[in-house]
Design a protein around this motif. Structure first.
Motif, PDB file in Angstrom:
ATOM      1  N   ASN A   1       2.419   2.358  -4.643  1.00  0.00           N
ATOM      2  CA  ASN A   1       1.102   3.298  -4.656  1.00  0.00           C
ATOM      3  C   ASN A   1       1.687   4.583  -5.493  1.00  0.00           C
ATOM      4  OD1 ASN A   1      -1.355   4.430  -3.725  1.00  0.00           O
ATOM      5  ND2 ASN A   1      -0.496   5.211  -1.996  1.00  0.00           N
TER       6      ASN A   1
ATOM      7  N   GLY B   1      -6.725  -2.861  -3.454  1.00  0.00           N
ATOM      8  CA  GLY B   1      -5.913  -1.950  -4.219  1.00  0.00           C
ATOM      9  C   GLY B   1      -6.193  -2.479  -5.768  1.00  0.00           C
TER      10      GLY B   1
ATOM     11  N   ARG C   1       8.591   4.223  -7.585  1.00  0.00           N
ATOM     12  CA  ARG C   1       7.706   5.508  -7.640  1.00  0.00           C
ATOM     13  C   ARG C   1       8.360   6.484  -8.339  1.00  0.00           C
ATOM     14  NH1 ARG C   1       3.948   6.416  -2.522  1.00  0.00           N
ATOM     15  NH2 ARG C   1       3.919   8.578  -3.683  1.00  0.00           N
TER      16      ARG C   1
ATOM     17  N   ALA D   1      -1.084   2.951  -9.374  1.00  0.00           N
ATOM     18  CA  ALA D   1      -1.465   1.955  -8.152  1.00  0.00           C
ATOM     19  C   ALA D   1      -2.426   2.940  -7.318  1.00  0.00           C
ATOM     20  CB  ALA D   1      -0.665   1.254  -7.577  1.00  0.00           C
ATOM     21  N   GLU D   2      -3.525   2.358  -7.005  1.00  0.00           N
ATOM     22  CA  GLU D   2      -4.216   3.250  -5.836  1.00  0.00           C
ATOM     23  C   GLU D   2      -4.900   2.178  -4.724  1.00  0.00           C
ATOM     24  OE1 GLU D   2      -7.924   5.677  -6.998  1.00  0.00           O
ATOM     25  OE2 GLU D   2      -6.948   6.418  -8.630  1.00  0.00           O
ATOM     26  N   TRP D   3      -4.958   2.714  -3.715  1.00  0.00           N
ATOM     27  CA  TRP D   3      -5.343   1.875  -2.598  1.00  0.00           C
ATOM     28  C   TRP D   3      -6.611   2.552  -1.590  1.00  0.00           C
ATOM     29  CZ3 TRP D   3      -3.722  -3.080  -1.668  1.00  0.00           C
ATOM     30  CH2 TRP D   3      -2.573  -3.387  -2.383  1.00  0.00           C
TER      31      TRP D   3
ATOM     32  N   MET E   1      -3.889  -2.142  -9.676  1.00  0.00           N
ATOM     33  CA  MET E   1      -2.676  -1.285 -10.280  1.00  0.00           C
ATOM     34  C   MET E   1      -2.804  -1.524 -11.570  1.00  0.00           C
ATOM     35  SD  MET E   1       1.423  -2.201  -9.376  1.00  0.00           S
ATOM     36  CE  MET E   1       1.422  -3.762  -9.815  1.00  0.00           C
TER      37      MET E   1
ATOM     38  N   ARG F   1       0.762  -1.231  -0.088  1.00  0.00           N
ATOM     39  CA  ARG F   1       0.001   0.001   0.149  1.00  0.00           C
ATOM     40  C   ARG F   1       0.892   1.212   0.058  1.00  0.00           C
ATOM     41  NH1 ARG F   1      -3.035  -2.300   5.170  1.00  0.00           N
ATOM     42  NH2 ARG F   1      -1.209  -2.664   5.497  1.00  0.00           N
ATOM     43  N   THR F   2       2.177   1.019   0.372  1.00  0.00           N
ATOM     44  CA  THR F   2       2.780   2.242   0.388  1.00  0.00           C
ATOM     45  C   THR F   2       3.838   2.180  -0.581  1.00  0.00           C
ATOM     46  OG1 THR F   2       2.994   2.428   2.886  1.00  0.00           O
ATOM     47  CG2 THR F   2       4.785   3.655   1.689  1.00  0.00           C
TER      48      THR F   2
END
Length: 186
Positions: A48, A81, A182, A74-76, A83, A44-45
């Protein structure tokens, strides 16, 4: 007759040694608990927002058969989530995939995608994530269903190093090595 017995014994020994190597000393011998110590990965971190991916695919002979770059988003929402992946390969082809991920409070992972047969399952523990699933290749690549094992390892700078093996009838037919980071991380 005695020579045939020695040949058969030698073949049986090689099969047993190959099995033992794969089970205890190879890629498949890893377990999530091997990576329980150290920095903790949290999908999630670490996966993301906007993500850039670069990698190579090795064929069954160990030679690079393809190179690629990917843009992911990616979105949670809590432990659920999505992706979205967009790949561009060295031969000019493109591929899109959307993973739907669910994380259990115990570190277990459930992963679904349109080209995945059934549910993918895995674990995040310590600095690693392990995921197993069956992927169906596109029809122009034969439409084969391959058993896939993904291992993702968290590097100290937050980059994730992904190593995946693809097998058909237990025989490795391809391997992928990629990095994911990221976009806001240099």
């Amino acid at each position: 007759m005695e020579a045939i017995a020695y040949v058969l014994l030698g073949c049986a020994l090689m099969i047993v040694l190959g099995y033992l190597k794969r089970k205890y000393f190879d890629f498949d011998a890893q377990t999530a608990s091997d990576y329980a110590e150290g920095e903790q990965i949290d999908l999630r971190t670490h996966l993301n927002g906007p993500i850039v991916c670069e990698g190579v695919i090795y064929g069954p002979t160990g030679r690079v058969t393809s190179r690629f770059v990917g843009d992911f988003e990616a979105e949670w929402n809590g432990n659920t989530g999505v992706m979205k992946e967009h790949f561009r390969y060295s031969d000019g082809t493109e591929q899109h995939r959307e993973w739907r991920l669910t994380l259990g409070n115990d570190g277990r992972i459930r992963a679904l995608a349109d080209d995945v047969v059934g549910d993918g399952t895995g674990t995040q523990m310590g600095s690693a994530v392990q995921l197993n699933y069956k992927i169906r290749l596109p029809e122009d690549a034969g439409g084969h269903v391959l058993d896939t094992t993904d291992w993702m390892y968290l590097a100290p700078n937050g980059t994730i190093v992904n190593r995946s093996q693809f097998r058909k009838f237990g025989i490795k037919v391809a391997e992928l090595v990629a990095t994911m980071r990221r976009k806001d991380v240099a």
